[in-house]
Write a protein that holds these residues in place. Sequence first.
Motif, PDB file in Angstrom:
ATOM      1  N   GLN A  48       0.558  -1.156  -0.202  1.00  0.00           N
ATOM      2  CA  GLN A  48       0.046   0.163   0.113  1.00  0.00           C
ATOM      3  C   GLN A  48       1.091   1.116  -0.022  1.00  0.00           C
ATOM      4  N   LYS A  49       1.853   1.187   0.712  1.00  0.00           N
ATOM      5  CA  LYS A  49       2.790   2.295   0.675  1.00  0.00           C
ATOM      6  C   LYS A  49       3.486   2.380  -0.563  1.00  0.00           C
ATOM      7  N   GLU A  50       4.108   1.670  -1.170  1.00  0.00           N
ATOM      8  CA  GLU A  50       4.556   1.535  -2.713  1.00  0.00           C
ATOM      9  C   GLU A  50       3.659   2.115  -3.574  1.00  0.00           C
ATOM     10  N   LEU A  51       2.423   1.647  -3.233  1.00  0.00           N
ATOM     11  CA  LEU A  51       1.290   2.100  -4.336  1.00  0.00           C
ATOM     12  C   LEU A  51       1.018   3.561  -4.147  1.00  0.00           C
ATOM     13  N   MET A  52       0.855   3.930  -2.810  1.00  0.00           N
ATOM     14  CA  MET A  52       0.643   5.156  -2.592  1.00  0.00           C
ATOM     15  C   MET A  52       1.866   6.394  -3.102  1.00  0.00           C
ATOM     16  N   LEU A  53       3.086   5.516  -2.854  1.00  0.00           N
ATOM     17  CA  LEU A  53       4.091   6.485  -3.343  1.00  0.00           C
ATOM     18  C   LEU A  53       4.277   6.376  -4.919  1.00  0.00           C
ATOM     19  N   HIS A  54       3.935   5.391  -5.501  1.00  0.00           N
ATOM     20  CA  HIS A  54       3.685   5.252  -6.771  1.00  0.00           C
ATOM     21  C   HIS A  54       2.628   6.549  -7.582  1.00  0.00           C
ATOM     22  N   GLN A  55       1.680   6.391  -6.872  1.00  0.00           N
ATOM     23  CA  GLN A  55       0.347   7.317  -7.216  1.00  0.00           C
ATOM     24  C   GLN A  55       0.961   8.727  -7.074  1.00  0.00           C
ATOM     25  N   ARG A  56       1.582   9.169  -6.036  1.00  0.00           N
ATOM     26  CA  ARG A  56       2.173  10.199  -5.698  1.00  0.00           C
ATOM     27  C   ARG A  56       3.123  10.659  -6.802  1.00  0.00           C
ATOM     28  N   GLU A  57       4.104   9.795  -7.012  1.00  0.00           N
ATOM     29  CA  GLU A  57       4.806   9.966  -8.225  1.00  0.00           C
ATOM     30  C   GLU A  57       4.193  10.479  -9.548  1.00  0.00           C
ATOM     31  N   GLU A  58       3.351   9.506  -9.954  1.00  0.00           N
ATOM     32  CA  GLU A  58       2.586   9.581 -11.009  1.00  0.00           C
ATOM     33  C   GLU A  58       2.113  11.160 -10.997  1.00  0.00           C
ATOM     34  N   GLU A  59       1.314  11.413  -9.863  1.00  0.00           N
ATOM     35  CA  GLU A  59       0.684  12.704  -9.835  1.00  0.00           C
ATOM     36  C   GLU A  59       1.616  13.922  -9.820  1.00  0.00           C
ATOM     37  N   GLU A  60       2.733  13.760  -9.600  1.00  0.00           N
ATOM     38  CA  GLU A  60       3.985  14.919  -9.462  1.00  0.00           C
ATOM     39  C   GLU A  60       4.417  14.881 -10.919  1.00  0.00           C
ATOM     40  N   ARG A  61       4.619  13.461 -11.503  1.00  0.00           N
ATOM     41  CA  ARG A  61       5.181  13.673 -13.062  1.00  0.00           C
ATOM     42  C   ARG A  61       3.783  14.298 -13.833  1.00  0.00           C
ATOM     43  N   LYS A  62       2.600  13.955 -13.700  1.00  0.00           N
ATOM     44  CA  LYS A  62       1.604  14.731 -14.514  1.00  0.00           C
ATOM     45  C   LYS A  62       1.598  15.945 -14.247  1.00  0.00           C
ATOM     46  N   LYS A  63       1.712  16.485 -13.017  1.00  0.00           N
ATOM     47  CA  LYS A  63       1.602  18.012 -12.751  1.00  0.00           C
ATOM     48  C   LYS A  63       2.979  18.652 -13.548  1.00  0.00           C
ATOM     49  N   LEU A  64       4.144  18.074 -13.489  1.00  0.00           N
ATOM     50  CA  LEU A  64       5.133  18.584 -14.253  1.00  0.00           C
ATOM     51  C   LEU A  64       5.042  18.379 -15.699  1.00  0.00           C
ATOM     52  N   GLU A  65       4.585  17.473 -16.124  1.00  0.00           N
ATOM     53  CA  GLU A  65       4.240  17.404 -17.704  1.00  0.00           C
ATOM     54  C   GLU A  65       3.346  18.351 -17.966  1.00  0.00           C
ATOM     55  N   ASP A  66       2.218  18.818 -17.254  1.00  0.00           N
ATOM     56  CA  ASP A  66       1.296  19.765 -17.648  1.00  0.00           C
ATOM     57  C   ASP A  66       1.976  21.050 -17.544  1.00  0.00           C
ATOM     58  N   LEU A  67       2.781  21.336 -16.410  1.00  0.00           N
ATOM     59  CA  LEU A  67       3.286  22.466 -16.313  1.00  0.00           C
ATOM     60  C   LEU A  67       4.369  22.818 -17.575  1.00  0.00           C
ATOM     61  N   GLN A  68       4.907  21.757 -17.710  1.00  0.00           N
ATOM     62  CA  GLN A  68       5.892  21.907 -18.890  1.00  0.00           C
ATOM     63  C   GLN A  68       5.084  22.343 -20.333  1.00  0.00           C
ATOM     64  N   LYS A  69       4.116  21.570 -20.371  1.00  0.00           N
ATOM     65  CA  LYS A  69       3.339  21.695 -21.741  1.00  0.00           C
ATOM     66  C   LYS A  69       2.588  23.313 -21.564  1.00  0.00           C
ATOM     67  N   ARG A  70       2.176  23.626 -20.596  1.00  0.00           N
ATOM     68  CA  ARG A  70       1.654  24.963 -20.462  1.00  0.00           C
ATOM     69  C   ARG A  70       2.884  26.034 -20.734  1.00  0.00           C
ATOM     70  N   ARG A  71       3.888  25.829 -20.249  1.00  0.00           N
ATOM     71  CA  ARG A  71       5.181  26.715 -20.454  1.00  0.00           C
ATOM     72  C   ARG A  71       5.303  26.607 -21.851  1.00  0.00           C
ATOM     73  N   ALA A  72       5.505  25.518 -22.568  1.00  0.00           N
ATOM     74  CA  ALA A  72       5.918  25.629 -23.870  1.00  0.00           C
ATOM     75  C   ALA A  72       4.773  26.245 -24.896  1.00  0.00           C
ATOM     76  N   ASP A  73       3.355  25.816 -24.513  1.00  0.00           N
ATOM     77  CA  ASP A  73       2.420  26.397 -25.320  1.00  0.00           C
ATOM     78  C   ASP A  73       2.526  27.975 -25.249  1.00  0.00           C
ATOM     79  N   SER A  74       2.736  28.685 -23.788  1.00  0.00           N
ATOM     80  CA  SER A  74       2.924  29.909 -23.657  1.00  0.00           C
ATOM     81  C   SER A  74       4.022  30.565 -24.306  1.00  0.00           C
ATOM     82  N   LYS A  75       5.156  29.847 -24.315  1.00  0.00           N
ATOM     83  CA  LYS A  75       6.324  30.288 -25.182  1.00  0.00           C
ATOM     84  C   LYS A  75       6.041  30.163 -26.624  1.00  0.00           C
ATOM     85  N   LYS A  76       5.365  29.194 -27.177  1.00  0.00           N
ATOM     86  CA  LYS A  76       5.004  29.227 -28.508  1.00  0.00           C
ATOM     87  C   LYS A  76       3.986  30.228 -29.211  1.00  0.00           C
TER      88      LYS A  76
END
Length: 420
Positions: free
Chosen positions: A337-365
């Motif tokens: 359960q801990k590993e699953l929660m950590l994995h979910q948290r990492e996935e959420e952080e990764r998605k947030k980072l990807e969204d942020l990077q995408k928004r930044r790229a779109d804004s820059k474009k």
Amino acid sequence: MVPSSEEFSSLAKVEEVEDVHPLFVGPTSEVALYSAAGSVLKVEEVEKLFYLAVERGVKNEEAQKAIFLAVQSGMNANEVLSLAVRTGLKSEEEVHALLLQQLLASFDRRRKDSELFEWEHPPVIDRKKQDPRCPFFLFKMKASAKNAQVSWRQKKHARFPPERAGYTNALRVARLAAGPDGFHLEQAGEGGQPGAISGHADDKYMGRRRRKDGILECSSVQLREVAVIKRLPRGDGISIMSYVRGLGVKVHDILFMLHCYSITVAMTFTERWFYVSSRFTEEPLYARDGLDFIDITVTLENLIKKLYQMYEQEEQEKKIMREKQDHHETETLTRQQKELMLHQREEEERKKLEDLQKRRADSKKQKCQRKELKEAAHRMNEGTEEQHGHCEDTDDASFCSPIFQLQEESDWVEPSEEEL
């Protein structure tokens, strides 16, 4: 003068007679014994009576009368036998030899017992029409594992029903009784009807069993191994298998004969939750040398206590193992359960980072596109201004082309930035 029975209705009055008429001496012994049994005697009183008889050195005939009177007072024949042996009124070897002789004479008739054979193998013609002329009581040996008590169950059957798979042989059983002539055997069923127990010939037993002759601990009697107690395959009981031919067996007041090698009888337990541990292998049974007779009542009860202790120990070990397994599974589940929660948290952080990077790229474009549009507009404005200024500086007649002249004549207006 012979004392009356009313004067000697209790053991206390029997003891009072000693001063006048010595007990168990001469013709007064029979009168004294019958007088003592005038009222129901307690076990303690019978025991005292037996000890007194031994002290007086009674003869065999008078000892038989004492036994019979003890039974008449309400005691069980098996209890009287145990008491007589314990007090020394009767020799255990003597009684067992007598019972074995009666067993051999009356119940070791496997091929000659027509009644038992008819009960086992009723004629095909009569199976649907009528019952055998002499139905038997089927006896089953039961035991309470918790209380370590052996008992007998009996039920009347018109035809022999095997107790369990493979136990297709029927063995007659007898009941211990006591009378004026001492101990004897009688039909075990109710109303004087015969009784039998299921038996099984163990085919796995090949050849003769090794015999262990010798003197056991706490015993000065020469004994030899005559039978063995084994665990039933499913652990729901135990079995008793003979190593000798014509072995008499006694359990409480019930007796039966194991008439050949490897013949086996079973004992099951009343508690369905109880089982015999697989750690139990066998328990040897010994008989006095030269006497193929065993009383296994005490042995069975002691063995049941041992088996119950093994059962409790095994159940405790299983409980500990289950607790350890549950604890391990809980730890594993918690870790997962801990590993699953950590994995979910990492996935959420990764998605947030990807969204942020995408928004930044779109804004820059978008920013770059706006910049390019502004630069294009600015360049277009500059080119228009240069052309306009160049036309004003040159001479209208010499340098302006007809096109520009026509444009000036048609009142051409410079496009605004919005139009550009």
